[in-house]
Write a protein that holds these residues in place. Structure first.
Motif, PDB file in Angstrom:
ATOM      1  N   UNK A  85       0.859  -1.184   0.000  1.00  7.49           N
ATOM      2  CA  UNK A  85       0.000   0.000   0.000  1.00  7.49           C
ATOM      3  C   UNK A  85       0.896   1.235   0.000  1.00  7.49           C
ATOM      4  N   UNK A  86       0.987   1.878  -1.154  1.00  3.70           N
ATOM      5  CA  UNK A  86       1.750   3.118  -1.262  1.00  3.70           C
ATOM      6  C   UNK A  86       0.836   4.265  -0.835  1.00  3.70           C
ATOM      7  N   UNK A  87       0.883   4.557   0.462  1.00  3.06           N
ATOM      8  CA  UNK A  87      -0.039   5.520   1.052  1.00  3.06           C
ATOM      9  C   UNK A  87       0.638   6.826   1.459  1.00  3.06           C
ATOM     10  N   UNK A  88       1.954   6.820   1.612  1.00  3.29           N
ATOM     11  CA  UNK A  88       2.647   8.022   2.075  1.00  3.29           C
ATOM     12  C   UNK A  88       2.379   9.185   1.132  1.00  3.29           C
ATOM     13  N   UNK A  89       2.118  10.336   1.707  1.00  2.00           N
ATOM     14  CA  UNK A  89       1.845  11.493   0.870  1.00  2.00           C
ATOM     15  C   UNK A  89       1.798  12.760   1.697  1.00  2.00           C
ATOM     16  N   UNK A  90       1.890  13.871   1.014  1.00  3.77           N
ATOM     17  CA  UNK A  90       1.846  15.172   1.668  1.00  3.77           C
ATOM     18  C   UNK A  90       0.884  16.078   0.903  1.00  3.77           C
ATOM     19  N   UNK A  91       0.086  16.834   1.643  1.00  4.34           N
ATOM     20  CA  UNK A  91      -0.865  17.766   1.037  1.00  4.34           C
ATOM     21  C   UNK A  91      -0.444  19.196   1.345  1.00  4.34           C
ATOM     22  N   UNK A  92      -0.081  19.925   0.308  1.00  5.62           N
ATOM     23  CA  UNK A  92       0.259  21.337   0.431  1.00  5.62           C
ATOM     24  C   UNK A  92      -0.506  22.079  -0.655  1.00  5.62           C
ATOM     25  N   UNK A  93      -1.586  22.770  -0.308  1.00  6.03           N
ATOM     26  CA  UNK A  93      -2.379  23.464  -1.319  1.00  6.03           C
ATOM     27  C   UNK A  93      -1.651  24.674  -1.872  1.00  6.03           C
ATOM     28  N   UNK A  94      -2.088  25.149  -3.020  1.00  4.23           N
ATOM     29  CA  UNK A  94      -1.487  26.341  -3.591  1.00  4.23           C
ATOM     30  C   UNK A  94      -1.870  26.541  -5.043  1.00  4.23           C
ATOM     31  N   UNK A  95      -1.423  27.642  -5.599  1.00  3.61           N
ATOM     32  CA  UNK A  95      -1.620  27.943  -7.018  1.00  3.61           C
ATOM     33  C   UNK A  95      -0.299  27.761  -7.753  1.00  3.61           C
ATOM     34  N   UNK A  96      -0.360  27.150  -8.917  1.00  4.25           N
ATOM     35  CA  UNK A  96       0.852  26.836  -9.667  1.00  4.25           C
ATOM     36  C   UNK A  96       1.734  28.066  -9.866  1.00  4.25           C
ATOM     37  N   UNK A 149      -5.456  23.562  -6.040  1.00  2.33           N
ATOM     38  CA  UNK A 149      -4.850  22.234  -6.143  1.00  2.33           C
ATOM     39  C   UNK A 149      -3.358  22.293  -6.386  1.00  2.33           C
ATOM     40  N   UNK A 150      -2.942  23.164  -7.298  1.00  2.00           N
ATOM     41  CA  UNK A 150      -1.528  23.387  -7.556  1.00  2.00           C
ATOM     42  C   UNK A 150      -0.727  22.116  -7.794  1.00  2.00           C
ATOM     43  N   UNK A 151       0.467  22.097  -7.237  1.00  2.00           N
ATOM     44  CA  UNK A 151       1.368  20.967  -7.438  1.00  2.00           C
ATOM     45  C   UNK A 151       0.845  19.680  -6.810  1.00  2.00           C
ATOM     46  N   UNK A 152       0.061  19.810  -5.742  1.00  2.00           N
ATOM     47  CA  UNK A 152      -0.502  18.607  -5.126  1.00  2.00           C
ATOM     48  C   UNK A 152      -1.323  17.823  -6.146  1.00  2.00           C
ATOM     49  N   UNK A 153      -2.206  18.527  -6.839  1.00  3.11           N
ATOM     50  CA  UNK A 153      -3.051  17.854  -7.823  1.00  3.11           C
ATOM     51  C   UNK A 153      -2.212  17.277  -8.960  1.00  3.11           C
ATOM     52  N   UNK A 154      -1.178  17.988  -9.363  1.00  3.30           N
ATOM     53  CA  UNK A 154      -0.282  17.469 -10.410  1.00  3.30           C
ATOM     54  C   UNK A 154       0.300  16.118  -9.994  1.00  3.30           C
TER      55      UNK A 154
END
Length: 234
Positions: A85-96, A149-154
């Protein structure tokens, strides 16, 4: 006894998935940067699941060397890997166009590269066994652009693309790959947000879906799981 590897397993969705698998008779390998938290969980789970092996390894999965070292530790500890389960992740919102210059690189290292490098270490043992199931924790942000969403969504789009390509590559080896794309899930990151817990999903909802997908017949695979709160995204 079957074996599972879960990254980001000291809190939230990852912790709940690990406890679900432990309750079903799995031994688990987990990693985190916080050595104290790893020690606490190991002690707690060992007391609760005395027949299981709890393999805990301190590692920063934003670092390729440490990610690969964790994978090698798993191979030295477990004779096989049944679920990853590849679950590790980080959420940092922003604009590109407005976020810090290194935001994309930072999030790619944790949200995508950790899954890529760990999978490359562990997949050969699954190939040798001719079985295994890899779950990648994507997001509804993998499917649709959102404000802020920025880079997080990418990175979540990239993780879904990794899942699709990996699945195609591993089909001949009878290895399943499932992308899980949840919307808002009530975890510690939502505490203090003002959003009531009953408005969004529970971490156990994700763990239950993963367990269901992991227990289909050998010839069946759920490729993508999309889950949202019944009232929709926030």
């Amino acid at each position: 006894m079957p074996h599972a590897v879960i990254t980001g397993a000291t809190q939230g969705i990852g912790k709940t998935i690990a406890e679900k698998l432990l309750s079903k008779g799995y031994s688990v390998a987990i990693c985190a940067r916080n050595k104290e938290k790893l020690a606490e969980l190991t002690q707690e789970w060992t007391a609760q699941y005395p027949k299981a092996t709890i393999a805990a390894y301190p590692a920063d999965l934003g670092n390729r060397t440490e990610t690969e070292a964790f994978g090698k530790y798993v191979l030295d500890t477990f004779s096989q890997v049944d679920i990853l389960v590849n679950n590790a992740g980080s959420f940092l919102p922003g604009d590109i166009c407005e976020e810090p210059d290194d935001r994309l690189e930072t999030l790619m290292s944790v949200n995508v590269y950790s899954a890529y490098h760990l999978t490359r270490v562990l997949a050969p043992t699954m190939k040798n066994a001719g079985s295994g199931h890899i779950f990648n924790m994507c997001s509804v942000a993998s499917l649709k652009a959102y404000p802020n969403g920025g880079s997080y969504s990418i990175t979540k789009y990239a993780l879904l693309g990794f899942s699709d390509n990996l699945r195609e590559e591993l089909k001949p080896h009878n290895i399943k790959v499932t992308a899980i794309c949840p919307g808002a899930v009530y975890t510690p990151s939502w505490e203090g947000s003002g959003v009531p817990s009953e408005r969004i999903m529970e971490a156990n909802d994700i763990a239950s879906m993963l367990w269901s997908a992991a227990n289909l017949s050998p010839q069946a695979n759920v490729e993508t799981i999309i889950m949202r709160p019944v009232k929709g995204d926030l």
